[in-house]
Design a protein around this motif. Sequence first.
Motif, PDB file in Angstrom:
ATOM      1  N   ARG A  82      -2.616 -45.998  19.940  1.00  7.67           N
ATOM      2  CA  ARG A  82      -2.396 -45.744  18.513  1.00  7.67           C
ATOM      3  C   ARG A  82      -1.164 -44.872  18.300  1.00  7.67           C
ATOM      4  O   ARG A  82      -0.377 -45.094  17.378  1.00  7.67           O
ATOM      5  CB  ARG A  82      -3.636 -45.077  17.899  1.00  7.67           C
ATOM      6  N   ARG A  83      -0.993 -43.868  19.151  1.00  8.06           N
ATOM      7  CA  ARG A  83       0.169 -42.999  19.031  1.00  8.06           C
ATOM      8  C   ARG A  83       1.458 -43.779  19.305  1.00  8.06           C
ATOM      9  O   ARG A  83       2.479 -43.563  18.654  1.00  8.06           O
ATOM     10  CB  ARG A  83       0.043 -41.853  20.026  1.00  8.06           C
ATOM     11  N   ALA A  84       1.402 -44.723  20.252  1.00  9.03           N
ATOM     12  CA  ALA A  84       2.581 -45.523  20.575  1.00  9.03           C
ATOM     13  C   ALA A  84       2.997 -46.396  19.398  1.00  9.03           C
ATOM     14  O   ALA A  84       4.198 -46.584  19.152  1.00  9.03           O
ATOM     15  CB  ALA A  84       2.304 -46.391  21.801  1.00  9.03           C
ATOM     16  N   HIS A  85       2.053 -46.909  18.659  1.00  5.38           N
ATOM     17  CA  HIS A  85       2.382 -47.733  17.492  1.00  5.38           C
ATOM     18  C   HIS A  85       3.222 -46.946  16.502  1.00  5.38           C
ATOM     19  O   HIS A  85       4.185 -47.472  15.930  1.00  5.38           O
ATOM     20  CB  HIS A  85       1.087 -48.211  16.828  1.00  5.38           C
ATOM     21  N   GLU A  86       2.887 -45.679  16.328  1.00  2.20           N
ATOM     22  CA  GLU A  86       3.601 -44.830  15.377  1.00  2.20           C
ATOM     23  C   GLU A  86       4.939 -44.344  15.925  1.00  2.20           C
ATOM     24  O   GLU A  86       5.968 -44.460  15.252  1.00  2.20           O
ATOM     25  CB  GLU A  86       2.723 -43.621  15.040  1.00  2.20           C
ATOM     26  N   ARG A  87       4.949 -43.840  17.152  1.00  7.66           N
ATOM     27  CA  ARG A  87       6.131 -43.134  17.659  1.00  7.66           C
ATOM     28  C   ARG A  87       7.091 -44.032  18.439  1.00  7.66           C
ATOM     29  O   ARG A  87       8.248 -43.670  18.619  1.00  7.66           O
ATOM     30  CB  ARG A  87       5.697 -41.941  18.519  1.00  7.66           C
ATOM     31  N   LEU A  88       6.592 -45.211  18.898  1.00  2.92           N
ATOM     32  CA  LEU A  88       7.445 -46.136  19.641  1.00  2.92           C
ATOM     33  C   LEU A  88       7.675 -47.449  18.911  1.00  2.92           C
ATOM     34  O   LEU A  88       8.716 -48.080  19.063  1.00  2.92           O
ATOM     35  CB  LEU A  88       6.828 -46.459  21.003  1.00  2.92           C
ATOM     36  N   LYS A 136       2.107 -51.050  27.139  1.00  2.00           N
ATOM     37  CA  LYS A 136       2.414 -51.951  28.252  1.00  2.00           C
ATOM     38  C   LYS A 136       3.712 -52.715  28.000  1.00  2.00           C
ATOM     39  O   LYS A 136       4.518 -52.913  28.918  1.00  2.00           O
ATOM     40  CB  LYS A 136       1.256 -52.920  28.488  1.00  2.00           C
ATOM     41  N   LEU A 137       3.922 -53.132  26.759  1.00  2.00           N
ATOM     42  CA  LEU A 137       5.162 -53.823  26.431  1.00  2.00           C
ATOM     43  C   LEU A 137       6.354 -52.876  26.548  1.00  2.00           C
ATOM     44  O   LEU A 137       7.428 -53.264  27.032  1.00  2.00           O
ATOM     45  CB  LEU A 137       5.068 -54.403  25.013  1.00  2.00           C
ATOM     46  N   PHE A 138       6.175 -51.629  26.128  1.00  2.00           N
ATOM     47  CA  PHE A 138       7.244 -50.648  26.261  1.00  2.00           C
ATOM     48  C   PHE A 138       7.584 -50.406  27.732  1.00  2.00           C
ATOM     49  O   PHE A 138       8.749 -50.280  28.096  1.00  2.00           O
ATOM     50  CB  PHE A 138       6.839 -49.340  25.588  1.00  2.00           C
ATOM     51  N   SER A 139       6.572 -50.376  28.585  1.00  2.00           N
ATOM     52  CA  SER A 139       6.808 -50.190  30.020  1.00  2.00           C
ATOM     53  C   SER A 139       7.600 -51.362  30.592  1.00  2.00           C
ATOM     54  O   SER A 139       8.516 -51.181  31.397  1.00  2.00           O
ATOM     55  CB  SER A 139       5.476 -50.046  30.761  1.00  2.00           C
ATOM     56  N   ARG A 140       7.271 -52.570  30.166  1.00  2.00           N
ATOM     57  CA  ARG A 140       8.035 -53.748  30.609  1.00  2.00           C
ATOM     58  C   ARG A 140       9.477 -53.649  30.130  1.00  2.00           C
ATOM     59  O   ARG A 140      10.405 -54.019  30.864  1.00  2.00           O
ATOM     60  CB  ARG A 140       7.400 -55.021  30.057  1.00  2.00           C
ATOM     61  N   LEU A 141       9.668 -53.163  28.916  1.00  2.00           N
ATOM     62  CA  LEU A 141      11.019 -53.048  28.368  1.00  2.00           C
ATOM     63  C   LEU A 141      11.847 -52.023  29.142  1.00  2.00           C
ATOM     64  O   LEU A 141      13.042 -52.236  29.385  1.00  2.00           O
ATOM     65  CB  LEU A 141      10.927 -52.668  26.887  1.00  2.00           C
ATOM     66  N   ILE A 142      11.224 -50.911  29.541  1.00  2.00           N
ATOM     67  CA  ILE A 142      11.928 -49.922  30.372  1.00  2.00           C
ATOM     68  C   ILE A 142      12.382 -50.569  31.677  1.00  2.00           C
ATOM     69  O   ILE A 142      13.532 -50.437  32.100  1.00  2.00           O
ATOM     70  CB  ILE A 142      11.019 -48.721  30.679  1.00  2.00           C
ATOM     71  N   ARG A 143      11.464 -51.302  32.322  1.00  2.00           N
ATOM     72  CA  ARG A 143      11.782 -51.910  33.616  1.00  2.00           C
ATOM     73  C   ARG A 143      12.936 -52.913  33.474  1.00  2.00           C
ATOM     74  O   ARG A 143      13.887 -52.908  34.266  1.00  2.00           O
ATOM     75  CB  ARG A 143      10.538 -52.608  34.166  1.00  2.00           C
ATOM     76  N   PHE A 144      12.865 -53.761  32.449  1.00  2.00           N
ATOM     77  CA  PHE A 144      13.943 -54.727  32.210  1.00  2.00           C
ATOM     78  C   PHE A 144      15.265 -54.018  31.919  1.00  2.00           C
ATOM     79  O   PHE A 144      16.318 -54.403  32.452  1.00  2.00           O
ATOM     80  CB  PHE A 144      13.566 -55.640  31.044  1.00  2.00           C
TER      81      PHE A 144
END
Length: 278
Positions: free
Chosen positions: A193-199, A204-212
Amino acid sequence: MLPSHFAPHPALLDYVDSVFVLTCDFAATGLSPLYPFVPTHNRFLCFYLDDPVKVQKPAGAFVARARALIVGPHLAPVTLDLGRHHRAVVVNLKPAGMYRLLGIPMAELLDRDYDARLVVGREIDELLDRLHAGRTPAACNAVMQRYLLGKRGQLRPALPFDRALLHQVRASGNLPVERVAAHACLSVRQFERRAHERLGLPPKLFSRLIRFSHAYKHKEGAPQTPWLDIAHRCGYFDQMHFIRDFKFFAGFPPGRLQAADLEQSVLFRTMEDLTILL
């Protein structure tokens, strides 16, 4: 091309990763003004001081953008036309830095960029004037950092969530979400829930984006390095896993990105400083 990278003032370290100033006369350098900008986990405030930048979304036409842009989280690639003479000041924010600065849920900015004047107000005009008057990259950086320091009193409070994200960035997106949530002192559901607001993205999708993003940066910095080596270095467990993620974010397979193409590019990814972390 004369890129200059600046570390943030110590008082800005909790939400600003770096400031870079780029000057490029494309006619003189022979570099291409067209740049395929693929998604990245970074968040940017962009100030264009000479030629305006045009943006082309998939299957669309090039559209001129404002001289000061707030660039939200992106999952879709775009193509940038940087013009003939490009002079830009770009603030590279830490993962939750844009939310802390603007107070806007990041999910509302997904795959969008906004004229900063419409979001922040007419103070942006004065800031652009001061940046344009800067004769050197150091002068532009000083103007930009003074402006950001003036915003400190308006920032939303930092949370353990924000620091937990930096652990994930350091790990190239390879930490389990459960471990990152524990760093944030949250349950996985609370963390989501916090990720929806602050990211603006699921964890999990954000982690994939970091790796890419880290993989793409490695290739820009070392075009001759085989993709397979980069994939292993960035934590992909096999080649197909890497190819699927690359096509998802970039919109094309990794084999289409040739070393010769990178040698004619401004290489923005190499200017995203991912090392200046709390």
